[in-house]
Design an enzyme around this catalytic site. Structure first.
Site, mmCIF file in Angstrom:
data_model
loop_
_atom_site.group_PDB
_atom_site.id
_atom_site.type_symbol
_atom_site.label_atom_id
_atom_site.label_comp_id
_atom_site.label_asym_id
_atom_site.label_seq_id
_atom_site.Cartn_x
_atom_site.Cartn_y
_atom_site.Cartn_z
ATOM 1 N N HIS A 57 44.043 7.205 45.234
ATOM 2 C CA HIS A 57 44.076 8.223 44.175
ATOM 3 C C HIS A 57 44.054 7.411 42.887
ATOM 4 O O HIS A 57 45.112 6.965 42.407
ATOM 5 C CB HIS A 57 45.347 9.064 44.230
ATOM 6 C CG HIS A 57 45.659 9.635 45.592
ATOM 7 N ND1 HIS A 57 44.930 10.650 46.152
ATOM 8 C CD2 HIS A 57 46.617 9.327 46.496
ATOM 9 C CE1 HIS A 57 45.434 10.945 47.336
ATOM 10 N NE2 HIS A 57 46.456 10.160 47.580
ATOM 11 N N ARG A 209 49.923 21.236 54.789
ATOM 12 C CA ARG A 209 50.709 22.122 53.919
ATOM 13 C C ARG A 209 49.891 22.659 52.754
ATOM 14 O O ARG A 209 50.281 23.634 52.117
ATOM 15 C CB ARG A 209 51.995 21.428 53.443
ATOM 16 C CG ARG A 209 51.824 20.147 52.708
ATOM 17 C CD ARG A 209 53.185 19.407 52.612
ATOM 18 N NE ARG A 209 52.979 17.979 52.524
ATOM 19 C CZ ARG A 209 52.600 17.341 51.419
ATOM 20 N NH1 ARG A 209 52.431 17.990 50.289
ATOM 21 N NH2 ARG A 209 52.402 16.041 51.448
ATOM 22 N N HIS A 235 45.849 13.837 54.707
ATOM 23 C CA HIS A 235 47.221 13.305 54.746
ATOM 24 C C HIS A 235 47.948 14.009 55.880
ATOM 25 O O HIS A 235 47.921 15.239 55.951
ATOM 26 C CB HIS A 235 47.995 13.687 53.487
ATOM 27 C CG HIS A 235 47.572 13.028 52.214
ATOM 28 N ND1 HIS A 235 47.263 13.750 51.089
ATOM 29 C CD2 HIS A 235 47.459 11.724 51.870
ATOM 30 C CE1 HIS A 235 46.973 12.919 50.096
ATOM 31 N NE2 HIS A 235 47.074 11.682 50.538
ATOM 32 N N GLU A 238 53.418 12.368 56.858
ATOM 33 C CA GLU A 238 53.889 11.240 56.051
ATOM 34 C C GLU A 238 55.404 11.295 55.873
ATOM 35 O O GLU A 238 56.076 10.270 55.874
ATOM 36 C CB GLU A 238 53.202 11.278 54.680
ATOM 37 C CG GLU A 238 53.643 10.159 53.737
ATOM 38 C CD GLU A 238 52.990 10.250 52.362
ATOM 39 O OE1 GLU A 238 52.369 11.286 52.083
ATOM 40 O OE2 GLU A 238 53.109 9.286 51.587
ATOM 41 N N HIS A 272 48.288 8.018 56.689
ATOM 42 C CA HIS A 272 49.718 7.806 56.973
ATOM 43 C C HIS A 272 50.007 7.998 58.469
ATOM 44 O O HIS A 272 50.318 7.054 59.153
ATOM 45 C CB HIS A 272 50.644 8.683 56.119
ATOM 46 C CG HIS A 272 50.359 8.584 54.652
ATOM 47 N ND1 HIS A 272 50.394 7.383 53.983
ATOM 48 C CD2 HIS A 272 49.996 9.522 53.727
ATOM 49 C CE1 HIS A 272 50.085 7.588 52.702
ATOM 50 N NE2 HIS A 272 49.838 8.876 52.526
ATOM 51 N N ASP A 323 46.302 3.657 48.150
ATOM 52 C CA ASP A 323 46.922 4.946 47.888
ATOM 53 C C ASP A 323 47.413 5.122 46.451
ATOM 54 O O ASP A 323 46.625 5.390 45.557
ATOM 55 C CB ASP A 323 48.047 5.156 48.930
ATOM 56 C CG ASP A 323 48.599 6.579 48.943
ATOM 57 O OD1 ASP A 323 48.279 7.358 48.036
ATOM 58 O OD2 ASP A 323 49.353 6.914 49.872
HETATM 59 C C1 NGQ Z 1 48.983 12.715 46.794
HETATM 60 N N1 NGQ Z 1 50.548 11.184 47.794
HETATM 61 O O1 NGQ Z 1 48.171 13.575 47.132
HETATM 62 O O2 NGQ Z 1 48.808 11.962 45.822
HETATM 63 C C2 NGQ Z 1 50.240 12.573 47.599
HETATM 64 C C3 NGQ Z 1 51.352 13.272 46.904
HETATM 65 C C4 NGQ Z 1 51.471 15.449 48.031
HETATM 66 C C5 NGQ Z 1 51.076 10.788 48.936
HETATM 67 N N2 NGQ Z 1 51.179 11.677 49.885
HETATM 68 C C6 NGQ Z 1 51.132 14.738 46.775
HETATM 69 N N3 NGQ Z 1 51.472 9.564 49.112
HETATM 70 O O3 NGQ Z 1 51.479 14.885 49.102
HETATM 71 O O4 NGQ Z 1 51.707 16.644 47.931
HETATM 72 ZN ZN ZN Z 2 47.300 9.935 49.397
#
Ligand code: NGQ
Ligand code: ZN
Length: 461
Positions: A57, A209, A235, A238, A272, A323
């Site tokens: 990201h 989610r 994702h 995680e 993850h 990440d």
């Molecule tokens: C993200 N990052 O999409 O940047 C996520 C956080 C989320 C990680 N999962 C946001 N490490 O998962 O809702």
């Molecule tokens: Zn991510």
């Protein structure tokens, strides 16, 4: 333009080889990989395949290091970090995103990543309305990749809900939200542009989610109509909170649910996949999906530990991503992964393989194979037909000097402690980093710092 070289030592998919002649065509694809040539080497430092970075990201590089303090809550967590990260995401404009991404991609190249999978979810203007050109921020990322000369797999992210059971999104998520139709229109628009740039376009349902089952099904069907082989990243599992919420919603753990409800195969990257039970390790590995491990981010966010021995026992494929970019170094990701496994198992050289006892060598080859699969591009290392992406280690670095080639790679990963031991980096047969530096190093760094300063100033009342 250089189209061939002779490496004194090169790490091929089968292991280390001597006096290897590499040659490539105008498209940057390897046409010859010949060990044991008689010619004099033109490259002294060991040559290793470029590592694909399978999860990024880009904008989050702008807050790396800025969330390392405890907030109002007695215990800080992934979720409190996310609140800070969202605040930053809400302020970005296209020029700032491009500047941050360019600085980041230059850093990546200097650290031995030759391509990146960009998991791109900040789509809209700060108030949540689409830009006049709906692909505005995707263009910013594509331009940054092109200017840096790093390979790109662009993964526009579908994000619709704030929790399982179609919970409406919250205010902080307003820049991410898209209908499935608007996502498919975006993909259609981006496809020819990615093709023209030599980038691969895929799709990333953000997480279970954030994407309800119907939307997941429809988006995958739409993607197939555009490119039936395109990569799909998600994702998953995680945080333990996410596992608990998924069980409460469906009666199943996230990875088990996904395997039962989506056509998970080698196109998929499970980012993850930290929390799986024994059955999920076996089934997910057998699907051919890549485990997208992000060791330093997972440590930084307190996610938990992936069980690498269980994954490898099931012949699971894995790669690495940076990440949140708390760390931008392929070598340090491998170090963190191996060390976390050593701490958990009280063993050493956990990621070594029966066919490859040198752990840094085994991990490099594994991360290249898994990263290539997740990228959906021909990035599978130093073999004919693959892209000429590679790094040359700095044989004069004090941690490496006078060692043999495999041990130089070991020292690069385990003993060069944050001083970069990479001398040169080539992408698609073109030199992008020489003497440890990218030609845009100074200007891209200055642009990154200016964009971050500006974004932080906006934070003050
Ligand atoms: C993200 N990052 O999409 O940047 C996520 C956080 C989320 C990680 N999962 C946001 N490490 O998962 O809702
Ligand atoms: Zn991510």
């Amino acid at each position: 333009m250089t189209q061939s070289l002779i490496a004194a030592h090169a790490l091929l998919p089968t292991g280390w080889a001597r006096n290897v002649r590499l040659a490539w065509n105008d498209q940057g694809r390897l046409t010859h990989v010949e060990p044991d040539t008689e010619a004099t080497p033109t490259t002294k430092g060991p040559l290793i395949p470029g590592t694909p970075n399978l999860h990024s990201h880009a904008f989050q590089r702008g807050i790396a290091g800025l969330t390392e303090f405890r907030g109002a809550e007695a215990s800080d967590s992934f979720w409190s970090w996310r609140t800070l990260m969202y605040r930053f995401a809400l302020r970005l404009d296209p020029a700032q995103l491009e500047a941050i991404a360019l600085g980041l991609y230059v850093e990546m190249l200097e650290a031995g990543y030759t391509s990146v999978c960009e998991f791109h979810y900040v789509h809209h203007q700060g108030d949540g309305r689409p830009y006049a050109d709906d692909a505005e921020l995707a263009h910013a990322l594509m331009r940054a990749a092109q200017r840096a000369g790093i390979g790109l797999t662009l993964l526009p992210v579908l994000y619709q809900t704030s929790g399982f059971g179609a919970k409406p999104p919250n205010e902080g998520q307003r820049r991410f939200i898209r209908s499935t139709d608007s996502m498919l229109r975006l993909l259609e628009k981006l496809k020819p542009l990615c093709d023209a740039q030599g980038a691969r376009l895929g799709l990333a349902p953000h997480s279970l989610r954030a994407v309800p089952p119907d939307a997941l099904r429809e988006a995958l069907a739409g993607l197939d109509a555009i490119d039936a082989g395109a990569p799909v990243h998600i994702h998953i599992a995680e945080q333990t909170q996410e596992v608990d919420d998924c069980i409460a919603w469906s009666g199943q753990r996230p990875v088990a649910w996904l395997l039962d409800h989506a056509p998970v195969d080698a196109r998929w990257c499970l980012v993850h996949a930290t929390h799986m039970d024994a059955d999920e390790y076996r089934r997910a590995a057998a699907s051919g999906a890549v485990a997208g491990l992000c060791p330093t981010t997972e440590a930084n966010l307190g996610d938990g530990l992936f069980d690498l021995p269980a994954w490898r026992a099931a012949d699971g494929v894995w790669g690495i991503g940076s990440d949140s970019h708390i760390c931008v170094s392929a070598a340090e990701e491998l170090l963190m992964l191996e060390y976390s496994q050593r701490l958990a198992t009280r063993r050493r050289n956990v990621a070594a393989e029966p066919s490859q006892p040198n752990v840094a060598t085994a991990m490099t080859l594994a991360a290249v194979q898994g990263g290539a699969r997740a990228s959906g591009r021909a990035l599978g290392g130093l073999a004919v037909g693959q892209q000429a992406d590679f790094s040359v280690l700095d044989a004069a670095h004090p941690a490496l000097a006078s060692l043999d080639a495999p041990t130089m790679l070991s020292s690069h990963v385990f003993a060069s402690h944050r001083s970069n031991a990479i001398d040169a980096v080539w992408v698609a047969g073109r030199p992008r980093v020489q003497a440890g530096r990218h030609p845009l190093h100074d200007s891209a760094t200055a642009g990154f710092v200016a964009a971050r300063r500006h974004l932080l100033q906006e934070d003050k009342p």
